[in-house]
Design an enzyme around this catalytic site. Sequence first.
Site, short mmCIF file in Angstrom:
data_model
loop_
_atom_site.label_atom_id
_atom_site.label_comp_id
_atom_site.label_asym_id
_atom_site.label_seq_id
_atom_site.Cartn_x
_atom_site.Cartn_y
_atom_site.Cartn_z
N HIS A 51 6.80 5.31 -5.96
CA HIS A 51 7.04 3.89 -6.22
C HIS A 51 8.36 3.68 -6.96
O HIS A 51 8.57 2.62 -7.56
CB HIS A 51 5.91 3.29 -7.07
CG HIS A 51 4.62 3.15 -6.35
ND1 HIS A 51 3.88 4.23 -5.91
CD2 HIS A 51 3.92 2.05 -5.98
CE1 HIS A 51 2.78 3.80 -5.32
NE2 HIS A 51 2.78 2.48 -5.34
N GLU B 244 2.80 -3.42 6.46
CA GLU B 244 4.23 -3.74 6.46
C GLU B 244 4.86 -3.68 7.84
O GLU B 244 5.69 -4.54 8.20
CB GLU B 244 4.98 -2.81 5.49
CG GLU B 244 4.76 -3.10 4.02
CD GLU B 244 3.46 -2.54 3.48
OE1 GLU B 244 3.14 -2.80 2.30
OE2 GLU B 244 2.75 -1.83 4.24
#
Length: 326
Positions: A129, A60
Amino acid sequence: MREIQFREALREAMSEEMRRDKTVFLMGEEVAEYNGAYKVSQGMLDEFGPERVVDTPIAELGFAGLGVGAAMNGLKPIIEFMTFNFSLVAIDQIINSAAKMYAMSGGAYSVPIVFRGPTGNAGQLGATHSSNFENWFANTPGLKVIVPSNPYDAKGLMKAAIRDPDPVIFMESEVMYSDKGEVPEGEYLLPIGVADIKRKGKDVTLISFGKMMKVALEAAEEMAKEGVECEVIDLRTVRPIDYATCLESVKKTNRVVIVEEANPLAAISSELTYHFQRYAFDYLDAPVIRVNSMDIPLSYSPSYIEATLPNVKRTIDAIKKVTYKS
């Protein structure tokens, strides 16, 4: 009017903008060959090819940085994070590069980039998450932060985000991708920073955004059976916030409940609460009540998830409290 899924509305918005402007491209993990982790980009590789729908490694920080550099050099990247939890790996590029570049360069460089992907909980995915970072990014000058609640808003706001000259954080929800809603065939854009009154009412102002709008609207429907008319406002964007629409409603109803999935400390609901006591104090007939997630990491356990997140019952209890019906 036709009904399409949330994911389809996003795909239409991106595809229409890519057809309109050849500088727009999509980049992220599994966006191309796999048609997107949540099938948002399904079929886009076939139409636009691998130079404009770009699969990346699990890196990322790297592909966010590539996107920022591309935006500074005349392109318009859409960077997909598989979840905004993973954006933390790239947060230096978002906060220190994308958000600050225009100011640091004295206006020489704008950064027309969209960072998009799902935010918040999506069931039993565990604490790492399931975080909400809307308020984190909204705390950053130079960013705009959009959190749509339905397919119509998602398409119009995504198109506006892609055309915006500044970096935009566009936050979705895994549990809403299959939601259906009415979306017109023709092109339309929605202005960034303008809230929408989803339901008119006179007794209490109920404010939310994103998937928590489902909780707010269901609570309003239940309270209507008891004769309490809630005015339900969907912020749609949390930076900038449409304070004017919210204040106008509060001055009419004199009571406020804010529903937000994020933890309570330094939340969007905290900012709104300050704003109401500063600019609508004399209109308030009850203290503002916030309905947030509990101040703990989200558990994997379904029963703990239910106890942690905002829900209809907690929202109804808050409405009854501000209307002195509890």
